[in-house]
Write an enzyme that holds these catalytic residues in place. Structure first.
Site, PDB file in Angstrom:
ATOM      1  N   ASP A   8       0.883  -1.164   0.000  1.00 27.53           N
ATOM      2  CA  ASP A   8       0.000   0.000   0.000  1.00 27.53           C
ATOM      3  C   ASP A   8       0.923   1.216   0.000  1.00 27.53           C
ATOM      4  OD1 ASP A   8      -2.328   1.641   0.258  1.00 27.53           O
ATOM      5  OD2 ASP A   8      -1.899   1.819   2.405  1.00 27.53           O
ATOM      6  N   GLU A  67      -1.242  -1.508  -4.877  1.00 29.15           N
ATOM      7  CA  GLU A  67      -2.455  -0.737  -5.168  1.00 29.15           C
ATOM      8  C   GLU A  67      -2.161   0.301  -6.249  1.00 29.15           C
ATOM      9  OE1 GLU A  67      -5.771   2.066  -2.928  1.00 29.15           O
ATOM     10  OE2 GLU A  67      -4.406   0.854  -1.716  1.00 29.15           O
ATOM     11  N   ASP A 139      -2.360   1.077   7.283  1.00 32.27           N
ATOM     12  CA  ASP A 139      -1.576   0.907   6.059  1.00 32.27           C
ATOM     13  C   ASP A 139      -1.109  -0.535   5.894  1.00 32.27           C
ATOM     14  OD1 ASP A 139      -1.416   3.765   5.078  1.00 32.27           O
ATOM     15  OD2 ASP A 139      -0.599   3.996   7.094  1.00 32.27           O
TER      16      ASP A 139
END
Length: 173
Positions: A8, A67, A139
């Site tokens: 992420d 991502e 996160d």
């Protein structure tokens, strides 16, 4: 059993998560955050690159998922996020890992069941699916969700390929 590293990305905090995946089941390996310091972007990107490279060299994942960039309200933030993604992708490809990219919507859909899930819902489902004692940091939970999305997607693609193969064979007979 595949070992998947999920990322992420962020220019200040980059979450990472490692899961083992086999037959639709996930096993938690480890997770955490790479935290950068200072206002200068180049040293922060260097920290992200080194951190991800170190994780890859230590744990030797077979797959890497990250991502995708979403368009933020602040263009400067979106550019910095894109640069953080870039160094993460370079770290993976320098270690010979293939890179898979997923949108936030795809990740939430795979883990929570709805593409519009809130961060807390993702954290809760990650904790539940991986049978964690506590709630992971946001996160890190997002990174674990990225890894699980990749595993679930690969399982679906393999299943679809098997169905196509059977159909093709049926037509050839």
């Amino acid at each position: 059993m595949a070992l998947i590293l999920g990322i992420d990305p962020g220019s200040r905090i980059t979450g990472f998560g490692l899961v083992r995946h086999r037959g639709g089941k996930f096993e938690y390996v480890m997770s955490g955050c790479i935290r950068t310091q200072g206002d200068e972007l180049a040293p922060r990107l260097h920290t992200i690159y080194n951190g991800i490279t170190e994780i890859i060299m230590q744990y030797k994942p077979e797959q890497f998922a990250i991502e995708q960039v979403f368009m933020a309200k602040n263009p400067d933030s979106a550019l910095k996020l894109g640069q953080a993604r870039g160094v993460a992708i370079v770290a993976a490809t320098n270690q010979g890992l293939p890179v898979a990219e997923y949108s936030a919507r795809q990740i939430k859909q795979a883990v929570v069941g709805t593409g519009g899930a809130k961060k807390e819902q993702v954290q809760h489902m990650v904790q539940h699916i991986l049978k964690l004692d506590g709630t992971p940091q946001a996160d890190a939970a997002d990174a674990l969700a990225v890894a699980m999305c990749h595993g679930a997607t690969q399982t679906s693609l393999i299943a679809m390929a098997g169905k196509v193969r059977k159909t093709v064979r049926g037509r050839l007979r």
